[in-house]
Design a protein around this motif. Structure first.
Motif, PDB file in Angstrom:
ATOM      1  N   ASP A  87     -11.884  -9.091 -70.903  1.00  0.00           N
ATOM      2  CA  ASP A  87     -10.837  -8.074 -70.861  1.00  0.00           C
ATOM      3  C   ASP A  87     -11.240  -7.026 -69.829  1.00  0.00           C
ATOM      4  O   ASP A  87     -12.261  -6.351 -69.985  1.00  0.00           O
ATOM      5  CB  ASP A  87     -10.668  -7.455 -72.245  1.00  0.00           C
ATOM      6  N   LEU A  88     -10.461  -6.900 -68.763  1.00  0.00           N
ATOM      7  CA  LEU A  88     -10.758  -5.945 -67.700  1.00  0.00           C
ATOM      8  C   LEU A  88     -10.166  -4.567 -67.964  1.00  0.00           C
ATOM      9  O   LEU A  88     -10.368  -3.646 -67.189  1.00  0.00           O
ATOM     10  CB  LEU A  88     -10.220  -6.464 -66.360  1.00  0.00           C
ATOM     11  N   LEU A 130     -13.077 -15.925 -71.072  1.00  0.00           N
ATOM     12  CA  LEU A 130     -12.220 -14.789 -70.764  1.00  0.00           C
ATOM     13  C   LEU A 130     -12.972 -13.490 -70.915  1.00  0.00           C
ATOM     14  O   LEU A 130     -13.961 -13.395 -71.646  1.00  0.00           O
ATOM     15  CB  LEU A 130     -10.998 -14.784 -71.686  1.00  0.00           C
ATOM     16  N   ASN A 155      -5.464 -14.467 -63.943  1.00  0.00           N
ATOM     17  CA  ASN A 155      -5.352 -13.140 -64.526  1.00  0.00           C
ATOM     18  C   ASN A 155      -4.116 -13.123 -65.412  1.00  0.00           C
ATOM     19  O   ASN A 155      -3.064 -13.633 -65.019  1.00  0.00           O
ATOM     20  CB  ASN A 155      -5.219 -12.094 -63.416  1.00  0.00           C
ATOM     21  N   GLU A 185      -9.294 -19.804 -61.832  1.00  0.00           N
ATOM     22  CA  GLU A 185      -9.492 -18.391 -62.149  1.00  0.00           C
ATOM     23  C   GLU A 185      -8.107 -17.769 -62.198  1.00  0.00           C
ATOM     24  O   GLU A 185      -7.342 -17.868 -61.240  1.00  0.00           O
ATOM     25  CB  GLU A 185     -10.348 -17.718 -61.086  1.00  0.00           C
ATOM     26  N   LEU A 230      -5.399 -16.994 -59.450  1.00  0.00           N
ATOM     27  CA  LEU A 230      -6.169 -16.395 -58.365  1.00  0.00           C
ATOM     28  C   LEU A 230      -6.844 -17.444 -57.490  1.00  0.00           C
ATOM     29  O   LEU A 230      -6.972 -17.262 -56.283  1.00  0.00           O
ATOM     30  CB  LEU A 230      -7.223 -15.438 -58.926  1.00  0.00           C
ATOM     31  N   ASN A 246      -5.767  -6.781 -69.908  1.00  0.00           N
ATOM     32  CA  ASN A 246      -5.770  -7.387 -68.582  1.00  0.00           C
ATOM     33  C   ASN A 246      -6.915  -8.406 -68.595  1.00  0.00           C
ATOM     34  O   ASN A 246      -8.073  -8.048 -68.385  1.00  0.00           O
ATOM     35  CB  ASN A 246      -5.987  -6.325 -67.504  1.00  0.00           C
ATOM     36  N   TYR A 247      -6.577  -9.641 -68.885  1.00  0.00           N
ATOM     37  CA  TYR A 247      -7.592 -10.689 -69.046  1.00  0.00           C
ATOM     38  C   TYR A 247      -7.876 -11.395 -67.729  1.00  0.00           C
ATOM     39  O   TYR A 247      -6.954 -11.707 -66.974  1.00  0.00           O
ATOM     40  CB  TYR A 247      -7.125 -11.754 -70.046  1.00  0.00           C
ATOM     41  N   ARG A 248      -9.129 -11.676 -67.503  1.00  0.00           N
ATOM     42  CA  ARG A 248      -9.551 -12.580 -66.442  1.00  0.00           C
ATOM     43  C   ARG A 248     -10.049 -13.829 -67.155  1.00  0.00           C
ATOM     44  O   ARG A 248     -10.985 -13.757 -67.947  1.00  0.00           O
ATOM     45  CB  ARG A 248     -10.662 -11.968 -65.595  1.00  0.00           C
ATOM     46  N   ASP A 249      -9.405 -14.942 -66.890  1.00  0.00           N
ATOM     47  CA  ASP A 249      -9.755 -16.213 -67.523  1.00  0.00           C
ATOM     48  C   ASP A 249     -10.341 -17.164 -66.492  1.00  0.00           C
ATOM     49  O   ASP A 249      -9.880 -17.214 -65.345  1.00  0.00           O
ATOM     50  CB  ASP A 249      -8.521 -16.892 -68.129  1.00  0.00           C
ATOM     51  N   LYS A 287      -1.937 -10.376 -67.708  1.00  0.00           N
ATOM     52  CA  LYS A 287      -1.682  -9.021 -68.204  1.00  0.00           C
ATOM     53  C   LYS A 287      -0.630  -9.126 -69.295  1.00  0.00           C
ATOM     54  O   LYS A 287       0.473  -9.626 -69.064  1.00  0.00           O
ATOM     55  CB  LYS A 287      -1.183  -8.122 -67.077  1.00  0.00           C
TER      56      LYS A 287
END
Length: 151
Positions: A148-149, A146, A118, A116, A104, A125-128, A120
C-alpha cells in the motif's frame, strides 16, 4: 575457393535461420504480453472493480498465495481467503468511489511473466507484482505481492 564459398553459404543459412527464430520468439512474446494485458484488464481489474469473484478467480491458479503489507501491517492470504474478502466487501463500483487500474510493466520469459500494476481504490494505492505462469496455454497468476503506497 569452392570450399570457402560453401562455408560462406552455410554461415548465411545458419544466421538467416537464427534471425527467423528470433523474429518468431519476439512475435510470441508480444502475443504473450497482449494475452497477459487482456487478462489483467478484463479479469483482474474488472473483477476487483465489480466484486465479481468468479471473474477474478478465473485468473488465479488454485493455491496462489498473496503476500504484502497494507498500511504498514503484514498481509498474507491464500487466494481463497483473498477472494472471500472481495466477495464480502462492497465493490468499488457499488461504493461510487474512484477506481483506477494501471499496468506499469510486463516482463515475459518463456512460460513465466511478472506484471507490475497499480490499483487505486477506496483510500488505498496498491502496487502489485503479479507472477504469471502459462499453464495449458493460459496465463494464470501463481503469486501476488502487494504493498500500500498510501500515506
Amino acid at each position: 575457393m569452392k570450399k570457402f564459398a560453401i562455408l560462406i553459404a552455410l554461415m548465411f543459412c545458419v544466421t538467416s535461420g537464427l534471425k527467423a527464430q528470433n523474429n518468431i520468439k519476439m512475435e510470441n512474446q508480444q502475443e504473450d504480453v497482449l494475452a497477459i494485458t487482456d487478462a489483467v484488464e478484463n479479469c483482474y481489474f474488472k473483477g476487483i472493480y465489480e466484486g465479481d469473484v468468479i471473474l477474478l478467480g478465473s485468473i488465479f491458479n488454485p493455491g496462489t498465495l498473496v503476500y504484502g503489507d497494507v498500511k504498514g501491517q503484514p498481509y498474507f492470504k491464500t487466494v481463497d481467503l483473498y477472494l472471500e474478502g472481495v466477495k464480502n466487501r462492497q465493490s468499488p463500483k457499488d461504493s461510487g468511489k474512484p477506481f483506477k487500474g494501471e499496468i506499469l510493466n510486463i516482463k515475459v520469459v518463456n512460460s513465466i511473466a511478472v506484471a507490475e500494476i497499480n490499483v487505486k481504490m477506496y483510500d488505498f494505492n496498491y502496487r502489485d507484482f503479479l507472477s504469471f505462469h502459462k499453464i495449458n496455454g493460459k496465463w494464470l497468476i501463481v503469486n501476488k505481492m502487494l504493498t500500500d503506497l498510501s500515506k
